[in-house]
Design an enzyme around this catalytic site. Sequence first.
Site, PDB file in Angstrom:
ATOM      1  N   GLN A   1       0.879  -1.177   0.000  1.00 14.27           N
ATOM      2  CA  GLN A   1       0.000   0.000   0.000  1.00 14.27           C
ATOM      3  C   GLN A   1       0.911   1.221   0.000  1.00 14.27           C
ATOM      4  OE1 GLN A   1      -2.867   0.133   3.254  1.00 14.27           O
ATOM      5  NE2 GLN A   1      -4.566   0.079   1.805  1.00 14.27           N
TER       6      GLN A   1
ATOM      7  N   PRO B   1      -9.050 -12.222  -3.096  1.00 21.91           N
ATOM      8  CA  PRO B   1      -9.819 -13.153  -2.253  1.00 21.91           C
ATOM      9  C   PRO B   1     -10.874 -12.463  -1.392  1.00 21.91           C
ATOM     10  CG  PRO B   1      -7.523 -13.770  -2.248  1.00 21.91           C
ATOM     11  CD  PRO B   1      -7.596 -12.477  -3.000  1.00 21.91           C
TER      12      PRO B   1
ATOM     13  N   ASP C   1      -8.845   2.474  -4.000  1.00 24.99           N
ATOM     14  CA  ASP C   1      -9.657   1.456  -4.665  1.00 24.99           C
ATOM     15  C   ASP C   1     -11.123   1.773  -4.398  1.00 24.99           C
ATOM     16  OD1 ASP C   1      -8.613   0.882  -2.051  1.00 24.99           O
ATOM     17  OD2 ASP C   1      -9.418  -1.131  -2.154  1.00 24.99           O
TER      18      ASP C   1
ATOM     19  N   GLU D   1     -15.306   6.239   8.140  1.00 24.70           N
ATOM     20  CA  GLU D   1     -14.146   5.991   7.282  1.00 24.70           C
ATOM     21  C   GLU D   1     -13.951   7.100   6.249  1.00 24.70           C
ATOM     22  OE1 GLU D   1     -15.449   3.234   4.423  1.00 24.70           O
ATOM     23  OE2 GLU D   1     -13.486   2.359   4.066  1.00 24.70           O
TER      24      GLU D   1
HETATM   25  O1  LIG Z   1     -12.202  -5.036   0.762  1.00 22.23           O
HETATM   26  C1  LIG Z   1     -11.965  -4.148  -0.277  1.00 22.23           C
HETATM   27  C2  LIG Z   1     -10.691  -3.354  -0.119  1.00 22.23           C
HETATM   28  O2  LIG Z   1     -10.687  -2.751   1.175  1.00 22.23           O
HETATM   29  C3  LIG Z   1      -9.532  -2.078   1.593  1.00 22.23           C
HETATM   30  O3  LIG Z   1      -9.475  -0.766   1.037  1.00 22.23           O
HETATM   31  C4  LIG Z   1     -10.121   0.267   1.734  1.00 22.23           C
HETATM   32  O4  LIG Z   1      -9.927   0.217   3.150  1.00 22.23           O
HETATM   33  C5  LIG Z   1      -8.567   0.277   3.613  1.00 22.23           C
HETATM   34  C6  LIG Z   1      -8.604   0.250   5.115  1.00 22.23           C
HETATM   35  O5  LIG Z   1      -9.158   1.418   5.637  1.00 22.23           O
HETATM   36  C7  LIG Z   1      -7.857   1.524   3.072  1.00 22.23           C
HETATM   37  O6  LIG Z   1      -6.490   1.437   3.371  1.00 22.23           O
HETATM   38  C8  LIG Z   1      -8.034   1.624   1.557  1.00 22.23           C
HETATM   39  O7  LIG Z   1      -7.506   2.866   1.143  1.00 22.23           O
HETATM   40  C9  LIG Z   1      -9.526   1.572   1.241  1.00 22.23           C
HETATM   41  O8  LIG Z   1      -9.757   1.757  -0.126  1.00 22.23           O
HETATM   42  C10 LIG Z   1      -8.236  -2.812   1.265  1.00 22.23           C
HETATM   43  O9  LIG Z   1      -7.109  -2.000   1.512  1.00 22.23           O
HETATM   44  C11 LIG Z   1      -8.220  -3.300  -0.160  1.00 22.23           C
HETATM   45  O10 LIG Z   1      -7.039  -3.999  -0.435  1.00 22.23           O
HETATM   46  C12 LIG Z   1      -9.436  -4.203  -0.332  1.00 22.23           C
HETATM   47  O11 LIG Z   1      -9.410  -4.804  -1.569  1.00 22.23           O
END
Ligand SMILES: OC[C@H]1O[C@H](O[C@H]2O[C@H](CO)[C@@H](O)[C@H](O)[C@H]2O)[C@H](O)[C@@H](O)[C@@H]1O
Length: 571
Positions: free
Chosen positions: A222, A288, A323, A525
């Site tokens: 990330q 997944p 995302d 969030e």
């Molecule tokens: O489950 C779907 C996606 O969720 C995450 O992304 C979102 O939440 C994270 C945690 O707060 C944040 O870091 C990210 O910016 C958000 O878009 C996860 O990181 C994804 O990999 C996942 O596919």
Amino acid sequence: MQLCSPSSTINGSSADAGTMLPTSPLVSFLQSLQSAALKTFGPNSFDPKLYVDLPLKHSLAATKAAFSDLTQSPCDGKIPATELKVFLARYFEEAGSDLVLALPVDFVPEPAAFLPNVENPIVRAWALEVHSLWKNLSRRVSDSVKDHPEMHTLLPLPEPVVVPGSRFREVYYWDSYWTIRGLLASKMYDTAKAIVCNLISLIDTYGHVLNGARSYYSNRSQPPLLSSMVFDIYKRTGELALVKKALPALLKEHHFWNSGIHKVAIKDVHGRRHTLSRYYAMWNKPRPESATTDEESASKLSNDVEKEKFYRELASTAESGWDFSSRWMSNSSDLTTLSTTSILPVDLNAFLFKMEHDISFFAELVGDGFTSEKFMKASKARYAAMKSIFWNATMEQWLDYWLIDQSDDELVHQWKAENQNRNIFASNFIPVWMETYSSDRTNVNKIVNSLKRSGLVHAAGIATSLSNTGEQWDFPNGWAPLQHMIAEGLAKSGSMKARSVAEDIAIKWIKTNYAAYNTTGTMHEKYDVESCGKIGGGGEYKPQTGFGWSNGVVLAFLEEFGWPLDRDIDC
Ligand SMILES: OC[C@H]1O[C@H](O[C@H]2O[C@H](CO)[C@@H](O)[C@H](O)[C@H]2O)[C@H](O)[C@@H](O)[C@@H]1O
């Protein structure tokens, strides 16, 4: 506290970027369970992530055998709901039960010298409530994960953790930066250091910091903010031990982002060669945690080659933290046009520029002049690259660069003006967070003007983009990290005008968080920046609460700007 517990043994460096990491048997099985559950329970309120987070009660072999019996003679191709519920209760622990609530060692209800410039009693009382939320989000990994890792997708971490909240039951990489900023305002230095130790342990094991601490996240990272976490903790505590511990890990992380498929060579308009980085997951299958959703999105594609390419783009976009967003799509109404691996992103390279600067600073601190010099040179090279490739003098902002009409086989891309993406995103302003950019007064004033006329600044904060696509990293959503990086960069610039714009953004953001907290009783969030107190929406999952980075940014803003007695907190 001992600085960091010994981390797990090094498995060697991460696999070559661009390759596929193998799927674990547990993840594959949980994915089939997820698919069966969707058929049985239907799409309403269905969260695919729940199923890949389930810890096993019995061995995988026994669980698979029981599942196989269940799927022998399903009615209408689906397992009856009552039978599936019984199976779930018999064979699985609750999702999230492998992280145990744990009171942080350094939590006190009202820390000494807490937010000294917050004078308004209503805001102060609320800030203390936000501070108290660290107790709800603090966990430790249960012993069963350490003793039986094969029964969990959760990864063992040596130190206590702080999670974002709700469905995000595990540690996330870039979220942790803003959690740490809040913890520093809360004077919880040991908890902040523990977070860094956990991320270092992931680098020791995998060669990079994972998207999140789950086995199914090991194929990507990330936005790289570990060096910023170490830097900010060092600034606060002045302790060298964490810097010494982090430096070798940061060198490995730097290599991860600057080698293999993450690395792109490009010649600028003057023929000078530069190296920049991009997001690129080591995965070309459905994610997944969202497999049923990804399969559905891919269903309109006609063949496996196209699907694999699309799946890699989905995972690479998750690596970006954005995302999903029109930022990565060639057609903003069609998710299958995601092209993240063909984009040089402004923010990623700004983070790497900062990482290089930070590494140089840390190396100097520990007396390694050679590494310090090497990374100072690297940061200067990236600075030059960002100016040539991203900066747009007419728009006075940095623009993502699309590697279009050129194949990956070409060793060096050629910059073309028309390949800069002229659409406006909050990420176009992220470099201002870096001191090198914010300390240039002329430049900052240009950026302030450009931000003001961008259309991004709204009643309740900075929008992510100008396009309302229904994706969560687009208009009208505003995200805490984006408000924070832009406002902090402007505030620290030394320009009074920039500081006043920054304070205005921070006030709007604090007010909207407060109003939503008052009506819903929780932190969110993401928020809708069109009106104060409105929460965000869109995207592939229901809006989540808790919430680590939002709490962190409210506390960091209150620390930076304070809140005078006579300023109203209401919208
Ligand atoms: O489950 C779907 C996606 O969720 C995450 O992304 C979102 O939440 C994270 C945690 O707060 C944040 O870091 C990210 O910016 C958000 O878009 C996860 O990181 C994804 O990999 C996942 O596919």
